[in-house]
Design a protein around this motif. Structure first.
Motif, mmCIF file in Angstrom:
data_model
loop_
_atom_site.group_PDB
_atom_site.id
_atom_site.type_symbol
_atom_site.label_atom_id
_atom_site.label_comp_id
_atom_site.label_asym_id
_atom_site.label_seq_id
_atom_site.Cartn_x
_atom_site.Cartn_y
_atom_site.Cartn_z
ATOM 1 N N LYS A 128 50.741 6.434 90.002
ATOM 2 C CA LYS A 128 51.091 7.744 89.971
ATOM 3 C C LYS A 128 50.455 8.349 91.049
ATOM 4 O O LYS A 128 49.885 8.271 90.738
ATOM 5 N N SER A 129 51.126 8.154 92.490
ATOM 6 C CA SER A 129 50.389 9.237 93.463
ATOM 7 C C SER A 129 50.067 10.269 92.865
ATOM 8 O O SER A 129 51.725 10.864 92.644
ATOM 9 N N GLU A 130 49.070 11.347 93.321
ATOM 10 C CA GLU A 130 49.100 12.263 92.774
ATOM 11 C C GLU A 130 49.972 13.411 93.620
ATOM 12 O O GLU A 130 50.124 14.889 93.204
ATOM 13 N N ASP A 131 50.267 13.460 94.909
ATOM 14 C CA ASP A 131 50.475 13.952 95.599
ATOM 15 C C ASP A 131 51.797 14.339 96.457
ATOM 16 O O ASP A 131 52.427 14.940 96.829
ATOM 17 N N SER A 132 52.955 13.043 95.519
ATOM 18 C CA SER A 132 54.363 12.972 95.829
ATOM 19 C C SER A 132 54.752 12.204 94.462
ATOM 20 O O SER A 132 54.978 11.413 93.937
ATOM 21 N N TYR A 163 56.603 8.385 94.336
ATOM 22 C CA TYR A 163 55.638 7.570 94.820
ATOM 23 C C TYR A 163 54.492 6.880 93.898
ATOM 24 O O TYR A 163 54.090 7.916 92.818
ATOM 25 N N HIS A 172 51.308 3.863 93.401
ATOM 26 C CA HIS A 172 50.817 2.810 94.634
ATOM 27 C C HIS A 172 50.424 0.973 93.261
ATOM 28 O O HIS A 172 49.887 1.500 92.409
ATOM 29 N N ARG A 214 52.115 2.192 98.920
ATOM 30 C CA ARG A 214 52.281 3.452 98.908
ATOM 31 C C ARG A 214 54.060 2.538 99.363
ATOM 32 O O ARG A 214 53.887 3.181 99.845
#
Length: 355
Positions: free
Chosen positions: A79-83, A86, A88, A142
């Motif tokens: 899991k992307s930390e910023d969105s 989203y 990877h 991503r």
């Protein structure tokens, strides 16, 4: 989009999820292993119960292009930390592979509800080399998983199906790979290094002479016993350290640097292996602590490790209040007085300048 910078392979705080289907197909005349990873209820179940959002597939194997070994892979979804939504996606080549290196082309896709058609696909045209000894992946993509999950008619919600097509490329070996093969196979070796514990480590004179001025001088001297008998007795270094030293001579890599750094540094100093010495100094510097700083300062002085000495000296001065209470500091003898003087001079210099 893909980032060509290497990314750390997610190994901690991960959870196995979904199931793998595998088939071999033909893409543009090249055999491609197509791996389909299905994760049911990604958001409604898996992410709710595993909020770190780090998931891995089962391991799967692919025969190498030359048929000499099986290549083990797995896929990772992080899991992307910023969105929100989203993730990877990584193809991962773990360290337990028999073949340590493989060159491939990769295509990553997400299927729609038919589980046949690709609703999103990213073809990475470059050839990437995966190295099992490197804890990173040269490829990751991503994407917005919320946009690509689907709801099926079987009451299984938010299913994500990703496909990874792996095409192996038969590239000519690099020089570094040939040298590594020469180290591993020991074919045509012409010198034996005899360790203090009786281990025999075979090597090629030309490699030792090219990397070490000490070995070069030794082999050029026709009258030397070592040259006549094709062996060198090393009475002060263990066989495991000699083997690791030879590995670095051939490959400029060390598999046991963290646990052998000090012993390898001693060997590097003895045989004038400059690059190995720098690598070992860096490893010891990275491990400096209040508990070992004094010992490393003395060690550096004994083995002419100037970079390590400078770092250890700076560490002791910066942490003097704690270091001076350690047993190592209180047991310093007269042979180390010049080190103590250097520390005291630096501390007094800093004190004076601050006034």
């Amino acid at each position: 989009m893909t980032n060509k910078m290497k990314m750390p392979i997610p190994t901690n705080n991960t959870r196995q999820a979904g199931y793998i289907d595998q088939e071999v197909s033909n893409i543009n005349g090249e055999n491609s292993d197509s791996i389909r990873w299905s994760i049911n209820s990604l958001f409604s179940h898996h992410l709710r119960n595993w909020p770190s959002g780090r998931f891995v597939s089962q391991h799967f194997t692919i025969p190498s292009i030359d048929g000499n070994c099986a290549l083990t892979w797995y896929l990772a979804l992080v899991k992307s930390e910023d969105s929100d939504g989203y993730f990877h996606l990584f193809p991962c080549f773990p360290p337990d592979n028999d073949c340590k290196e493989v060159s491939v082309k990769i295509e990553l896709s997400v299927l729609d509800e038919t589980r046949i058609n690709k609703q999103w696909s990213f073809s990475i045209g470059d050839v990437f080399t995966f190295d099992a000894r490197d804890e990173s992946s040269p490829v990751h993509v991503r994407f917005n998983a919320r946009k690509h999950v689907y709801r099926s008619n079987t009451h299984v919600e938010d299913t994500l199906v990703v496909v990874c097509d792996i095409i192996q490329i038969d590239l000519p070996k690099s020089l570094s790979r040939y040298l590594e093969d020469a180290f591993i196979s020991q074919d045509l070796t012409d010198i034996a290094l005899l360790s203090k514990d009786g281990k025999v480590c075979k090597a090629h004179k030309i490699m030792l002479a090219a990397r070490s001025s000490v070995f070069a001088a030794m082999f050029k001297h026709d009258e030397m016993k070592e040259s006549e008998h094709r062996e060198v007795k090393i009475d002060d270094i263990s066989g495991d350290v000699i083997e690791e030293m030879l590995r670095f001579v051939y490959t400029e890599k060390s598999e046991n640097l963290k646990i052998m750094a000090k012993d390898l540094l001693i060997a590097a100093e003895k045989y004038d292996l400059k690059k190995l010495k720098i690598v070992c100094e860096d490893a010891v510097i990275a491990d400096l602590s209040v508990a070992n700083a004094v010992e490393m300062l003395q060690f550096s002085d004994l083995h002419n490790a100037d970079r390590l000495q400078s770092a250890a000296l700076g560490f002791v001065i910066e942490n003097y209040g704690k270091v001076r209470n350690t047993e190592a500091w209180m047991s310093l003898d007269q042979s180390s007085l010049h080190l103590v003087k250097a520390i005291c001079d630096d501390i007094m210099s800093g004190h004076t300048s601050s006034e």
